[in-house]
Design an enzyme around this catalytic site. Structure first.
Site, PDB file in Angstrom:
ATOM      1  N   LYS A   1      25.893 -34.511  41.173  1.00  0.00           N
ATOM      2  CA  LYS A   1      24.330 -34.935  41.731  1.00  0.00           C
ATOM      3  C   LYS A   1      23.452 -34.352  40.782  1.00  0.00           C
ATOM      4  O   LYS A   1      22.235 -34.681  40.892  1.00  0.00           O
ATOM      5  CB  LYS A   1      24.145 -33.893  42.898  1.00  0.00           C
ATOM      6  CG  LYS A   1      25.132 -34.737  44.076  1.00  0.00           C
ATOM      7  CD  LYS A   1      24.759 -33.877  45.432  1.00  0.00           C
ATOM      8  CE  LYS A   1      25.230 -34.634  46.541  1.00  0.00           C
ATOM      9  NZ  LYS A   1      24.996 -33.827  47.929  1.00  0.00           N
TER      10      LYS A   1
ATOM     11  N   GLU B   1      17.575 -29.009  37.637  1.00  0.00           N
ATOM     12  CA  GLU B   1      16.367 -28.821  38.608  1.00  0.00           C
ATOM     13  C   GLU B   1      16.721 -27.816  39.752  1.00  0.00           C
ATOM     14  O   GLU B   1      16.025 -26.977  40.118  1.00  0.00           O
ATOM     15  CB  GLU B   1      15.586 -29.863  38.981  1.00  0.00           C
ATOM     16  CG  GLU B   1      15.610 -31.101  38.390  1.00  0.00           C
ATOM     17  CD  GLU B   1      14.886 -31.524  36.985  1.00  0.00           C
ATOM     18  OE1 GLU B   1      13.894 -30.527  37.054  1.00  0.00           O
ATOM     19  OE2 GLU B   1      15.239 -32.286  36.419  1.00  0.00           O
TER      20      GLU B   1
END
Lengths: 164, 326, 741
Positions: free
Chosen positions: C704, C708
């Site tokens: 995934k 961030e």
């Protein structure tokens, strides 16, 4: 530059400076306004010393002059004639380099040479007694990737002799 | 940066001779000078490197004072055992300033000659009375969170950035100058001029005059002293407010006190009004608060830096509480 | 295939070069005959150039040329803002400077000065006399508040200006508890430690461009489109990148300006931005104002969420950081509405900065949730669990994987959440008030739009090379790609080398939006496993091989040796016997659109802060983050990246602010002395853990992304901790001393 101190006169045009860098005598033809940082990077092709701000505000350009850690962006190359300059390229298989690697005390690596040049001196200065002291005395080296906890770990490990 | 020539001299006489050239400027640690040349504020065409001058000694004076050679590096002064023992706040002020690298470079004399951090002073093309006399002060009505509230004028209210000068001013340090026509000394406090209507003139020093030393008179009171620095970041940042305090408290009464402020004034600010109120009085918070309020009474706030008045008061109270409890 | 290498805490493969100083970053490339170029930027934010007097600059010794809009060629195509995520051109803004005398923002390039040395070029730029006619400008929200509009689309057309579901008014009417608050965020600049730079060299119509970028392919296509030459005539090389955080995610003007200058000068040209120019040359995170309204039942269950944002964009692009979508995705809530409001102003087009969108939007949502928890008399973690979205509230689809509840649980354990006193101002340690706060983290899983490619090549000596145009901006991409390749090929790590950062290698999109590992990882995985299958297939068909006739499914490869049921031999032996010096396989990963699952990345953030009760100083004492980012490719580098993200959250919460002086339309603090980022002493020990979630739907490797998510949520957690410590809700980021006096 042995013997008694004599007057040195340079510039404003480029002059051949004889610089002692990492134990070798190198000749750089630069103007008096050239910083040690730019002279290392642009003239002597010693690019391990990094330019992060050119404002004395990040520590990426940390080198040693006469054995002390300084920022090379605010140091003029011409002022280093007769002095001993050491850059990251002058460090050979230093335990601190190994510790930075094994602790992952870096990401992009751009601040890393400056961090290591600072960290080695930090230990020599005796400013690595505890984590708070390490953190304070390493605060002149910004790491935008923010590897700080790992940088402290690497310094601790070298202090404690884990990377002989 | 403009092109320039460079000369390195080995003795004071040569330095003074070379420095007489009106287009020249002395180069010591370079942490201010190179920065000023790079941003176009310093315009001299010739640098006289004085780093080889024999002015880097750190001497204990008989009676407990200190004589700091103008070229002694901040880091060396801070590491000197007698300084650490006798003048804790001087050491703290040094070690809370800049970074380890800059402290290795910066000389004590050069530190006294630091320039302000005002963004408009540093930015070519912006109105700034200090850089271009008469051009105006862009910090008025501009970004001035870090600016001064004491010793200001309508022409300039940039904060003096030094930490160690604050401690030195509290200690009644004396600065020694040498020019071609002789030597002189003055209280360090007088070495810093308030901007008034001539912010471009920062020090009563003549062109070509050298700082040779800073003397710190003996001050037993300084053995119980503290330098406190308030800033956003934990390290490597100029002060929003700082305070240097030394005090002797016996039986709950303040016998002697030295107090100076940094980060809030256009020069290292000796808090004489507060000292006067505190001396001989009780070492209690109410007295500290009253003294802090008196000291800050003449403060002139601007929208973004008005908080410094309250912050300075609270910092004064904090350091007085700490030192009187020690 | 046995999993032995993927996930291991392997030391960075490029680390040795970095710790020895051998790593060459873009501005460290020197070519014979190379000259230095320096950009001179506009001193005004709006208006036009009325004259440029080059005489003083040209008189400076060492200055070779001054180029202005009158000297520069016109671009072949007008750029149109296009996200680098798209894997094609990546214009950072719909504007290219130095085409005419019009000025849109301060710092906009108005001239390029070329010098024999960097000092000469820099001095030349200082001596340039440019005169301007200045017109009215808008650079702060207050100047344009009355001129705001709702854009049809933001993010280069990829997201709507308004979104929602259900009926927010009804949801609010039904609410027993409401929270409404307005938050402000300072503008931020990414400030990677390496300044952006490009080195351009032409040789017989062929351009070689060294560029500090997330995507050498993005630079290649963007510069090709602006110069009007085929991409095949441009080779972009990006070996080491000194951080980016979004500054180098889109392609700005400087690589093209370097190429144009090199063409005009008939010389290789190095063009590096200065630190000051990093505030006007690579976009920014726009300052913004957000208002959120939450409605909830007495038990804390959300009945409505309304979230609006107001910010300034450039004169020519509708850019808004996508801060609002997260509020519609995180919690189960039937009624949701979000609106972006924009003001056209005198800025360059804002751009990505780490955690783009979510990091500001979730700070708002999660601070509001903290207030709601207090109103509802609920523990903040419990409130979030009560509103847990079991399925995607936007699409109604099941999640491909989630793991959020596990993140809350483990994070609470790590920080010692049980010790938190819900009443603010109750814990004290000397001068310090102590508080704890938490927040949720989410980040989108962006789809890759075009095929991502990597080549695996095996030599007869048994070693392998992996080639892909990936860029490693400090993420550890080169390291994890080596691990994936070694595992896929069945080789020990030391026998695999990865070549990257070069457009002469197979295509890979820019590494942005936490997609780098997904793109590169899956492409390399397919290349490596494809090559292994090809070699095994060859072996079982080779009469000379001990594996001849074996079922390929039963052949395992261990340390480069193909082991079959009845015999084994190494790759090298087989190739050598057949006189094959090398063989290769090109892996292509095409993202498959999954219309049955919702994809989102999750985590939970916790912080303990100390606030000096009298002086307002905030120091973070402990941070804990637990994330469920799918498969973790390297525990060591992943930990570093997540930790870095969390510290970025600290920085957003407490330090970072670019201050605009609207009178001049210029940034007032463009330096690393005045734009504060954390120093070592600001950063406490950081606890980072990951929750393993198996995600068979998202992509072959189950990744995934981690670039961030570590940042998202931390600012909210810290603000909530400050409230818990002091009882003050500070709604302006960064939280400063003066807001707590």
């Amino acid at each position: 530059m042995d013997g008694p101190l004599e007057k040195i006169e340079r510039g404003p045009e480029p002059a051949k400076l004889s610089l002692s860098v990492n134990g070798a005598t190198l000749v750089a033809e630069v103007e008096p306004r050239a910083s040690l940082l730019d002279t290392l990077r642009e003239t002597l092709d010693l690019t391990g010393t990094k330019k992060g701000c050119n404002q004395g505000a990040c520590g990426a350009c940390t080198v040693w002059v006469d054995g002390r850690r300084v920022v090379s962006c605010l140091t003029l190359a011409v002022a280093c004639e007769g002095r001993e300059v050491t850059t990251i390229e002058g460090l050979v298989e230093h335990p601190m380099q190994e510790a930075f690697l094994s602790c992952d005390a870096l990401q992009c690596g751009y601040c890393t040479p400056g961090q290591i040049m600072s960290a080695v001196k930090l230990l020599e200065e005796g400013h690595a007694g505890n984590d708070a002291e390490i953190a304070e005395w390493m605060s002149g080296n910004l790491c935008r990737c923010a590897a700080y906890p790992h940088i402290r770990q690497a310094i601790r490990e070298v202090r404690d002799g884990e990377h002989q | 940066m403009h092109a320039m020539s460079y000369a390195r001299v080995g003795d004071v006489a040569s330095a003074l001779a070379e420095g007489a050239d009106p287009d020249s400027r002395f180069l010591a640690g370079g942490t201010t000078e190179v920065d000023m040349l790079r941003i176009g504020v310093a315009r001299e065409r010739r640098l006289i490197d004085i780093n080889d001058l024999p002015l880097n000694t750190i001497e204990d004076l008989p009676g407990g004072g200190l004589r700091l050679g103008a070229l002694a590096r901040m880091s060396d002064v801070a590491a000197t055992p007698s300084v650490r023992e006798r003048f804790p706040m001087l050491v703290q002020a040094l070690e809370l300033g800049a970074s380890a690298q800059l402290r290795n470079m910066a000389s004590m004399g050069g530190n006294m000659m630091q320039r302000v951090r005002c963004g408009y002073f540093r930015e070519a093309g912006m109105p700034c009375n200090k850089r271009e006399p008469g051009s105006g002060c862009a910090a008025q009505g501009g970004f001035h969170r870090g600016h001064a509230v004491l010793g200001t004028s309508e022409h300039c209210f940039a904060t003096h950035p030094s930490d160690v000068a604050v401690a030195l001013v509290a200690l009644d340090a004396v600065i020694h100058l040498q020019g071609r026509y002789g030597e002189r000394a003055m209280p360090l406090e007088d070495f810093f001029l308030q901007p008034g209507d001539a912010p471009e003139r920062e020090h009563p020093i003549e062109h070509g005059e050298l700082i040779t030393a800073i003397e710190v008179p003996a001050a037993p009171v300084a053995r119980t002293s503290l330098y406190w620095k308030v800033r956003d970041r934990e390290s490597y940042e100029f002060a929003l407010v700082s305070a240097a305090v030394a005090a002797t408290v016996t039986n709950g009464v303040i016998r002697e006190v030295r107090l100076a402020l940094g980060g809030v004034a256009t020069r290292p600010w000796r808090a004489r009004a507060a000292e006067q109120m505190l001396t001989g009085g009780p070492a209690i918070s109410d007295a500290f608060e009253a003294a802090a309020s008196a000291e800050l009474a003449p403060a002139v706030p601007h929208p973004q830096n008005a908080f410094k008045i309250e912050l300075a008061k609270r910092t004064i109270v904090r350091v007085l509480e700490r030192v009187s409890a020690a | 295939m046995t999993t032995t290498l993927i996930g291991q805490p392997v030391t960075r493969v490029d680390g040795h070069a970095k710790v020895t100083g051998a790593a060459k970053y873009t501005a460290e490339i020197s070519l014979p005959g190379m000259r230095h170029a320096v950009i001179a930027g506009s001193e005004i934010p709006a208006g036009r150039i009325t004259g440029i007097d080059k005489s003083r600059a040209m008189a400076e010794p060492g200055v070779l040329a001054v180029l202005t809009h009158e000297d520069l060629p016109k671009v072949a195509t007008q750029p149109v803002l296009t996200l680098s995520l798209a894997g094609t051109v990546a214009h950072g803004q719909s504007f290219f400077p130095m085409q005419d005398p019009v000025i849109h923002y301060a710092g906009q390039p108005v001239a390029i000065v070329v010098g024999e040395t960097l000092d000469a070029a820099t001095r030349g730029a200082e001596l340039l006399d440019v005169t301007y006619e200045r017109t009215e400008s808008i650079t702060v929200i207050d100047e344009g508040r009355d001129r705001s509009y709702v854009p049809e689309k933001i993010l280069a057309g990829l997201a709507p200006g308004e979104m929602g579901r259900g009926d927010v008014a009804a949801g609010l009417a039904a609410a027993e508890l409401t929270v409404e608050a307005t938050f402000t965020f300072s503008a931020n600049h990414q400030n990677p430690l390496e300044m952006s730079a490009s080195v351009a060299s032409w040789d017989d119509g062929q351009l070689t461009l060294w560029d500090a970028t997330h995507g050498p392919t993005a630079t290649q296509m963007t510069v090709a489109s602006l110069l009007g030459i085929p991409a095949s005539r441009i080779r972009v090389i990006t070996r080491f990148v000194g951080g980016s955080f979004g500054a180098k995610a889109m392609i700005w003007a400087h690589p093209t300006l370097a190429a144009m200058t090199a063409q005009i000068m008939h010389r290789p040209i190095k063009l590096a931005l200065t630190r000051e120019q990093m505030f006007t040359g690579c976009g920014l995170r726009e300052d913004n104002e957000q208002t959120i309204t939450l409605g909830a039942a007495a038990d804390g269950r959300l009945t409505a969420i309304r979230h609006e944002k107001l910010s300034i964009t450039s004169a020519y692009d509708d850019w808004a950081e996508p801060a609002l979508s997260g509020s519609g995705e995180l919690y189960a809530c039937d009624n949701f509405a979000a609106v972006y409001h924009l003001i056209k102003g005198n800025t360059m087009t804002p751009t990505f900065m780490r955690g783009p969108g979510e990091t500001a939007g979730l700070a708002v949502l999660e601070c509001a949730m903290d207030e709601l928890a207090e109103r509802a008399g609920l523990d903040p973690v419990e409130l979030r669990v009560r509103n847990h979205a079991d399925v995607d509230p936007v699409s109604g689809r099941p999640w491909s994987s989630k793991g959020l509840k596990e993140c809350y649980e483990r994070g609470a354990e790590l920080i010692g959440w049980g010790d938190r006193d819900p009443r603010p101002g109750m814990r004290r340690d000397g001068d310090w008030l102590i508080g704890m706060g938490m927040a949720t983290a989410i980040y989108p899983v962006y789809p890759l739009m075009n095929p991502q490619r990597a080549r695996a090549r095996l030599y007869a000596d048994g070693t392998a090379v992996i080639q892909t145009a990936a860029s490693d901006i400090g993420t550890g991409a080169a390291t994890v790609l080596t691990q994936i390749a070694a595992e896929g090929l069945g080789l020990p790590l030391e026998m695999v080398r990865v070549e990257y950062g070069d457009t002469s290698l197979p295509f890979l999109a820019a590494s942005v939006g936490s997609t780098g590992s997904t793109a590169g990882g899956n492409a390399v995985h397919l290349a490596a496993t494809g090559l292994r299958e090809q070699l095994v297939a060859q072996a079982v068909q080779d009469e000379g091989s001990p594996l001849h006739g074996a079922d390929p499914e039963l052949v395992d490869v261990v340390d480069g040796v193909m082991v079959g049921p009845s015999g084994s031999e190494s790759y090298g032996e087989m190739l050598g016997r057949n006189f094959v010096p090398e063989t290769e396989y090109l892996g292509t990963y095409q993202h498959r659109v999954d219309d049955e699952h919702a994809l989102l990345n999750f985590g939970a953030q916790f912080a303990e802060v100390a606030v000096d009760a009298a002086l307002g100083v905030v120091r973070v004492r402990r941070m804990a983050g637990v994330f469920a980012p799918g498969r973790v490719l390297n525990q060591k580098t992943a930990r570093s990246q997540l930790m870095g993200g969390m510290i970025w959250g600290l920085s957003q919460a407490l330090l970072e602010a670019s201050h605009m002086d609207p009178r001049f339309g210029r940034w007032a603090n463009p330096s690393l002395g005045d734009y504060l980022v954390p120093v070592n002493a600001d950063v406490p020990e950081v606890m980072v853990e990951t929750v393993e979630v198996d995600d068979p739907f998202i992509n072959p490797l189950g990744i995934k992304g981690i670039g961030e998510i570590g940042m998202v949520g931390m600012a909210g957690a810290i603000a909530n901790a400050v409230y818990n410590a002091t009882g003050r809700r500070v709604r302006s980021f960064p939280i400063t001393i003066e807001s707590l006096l």
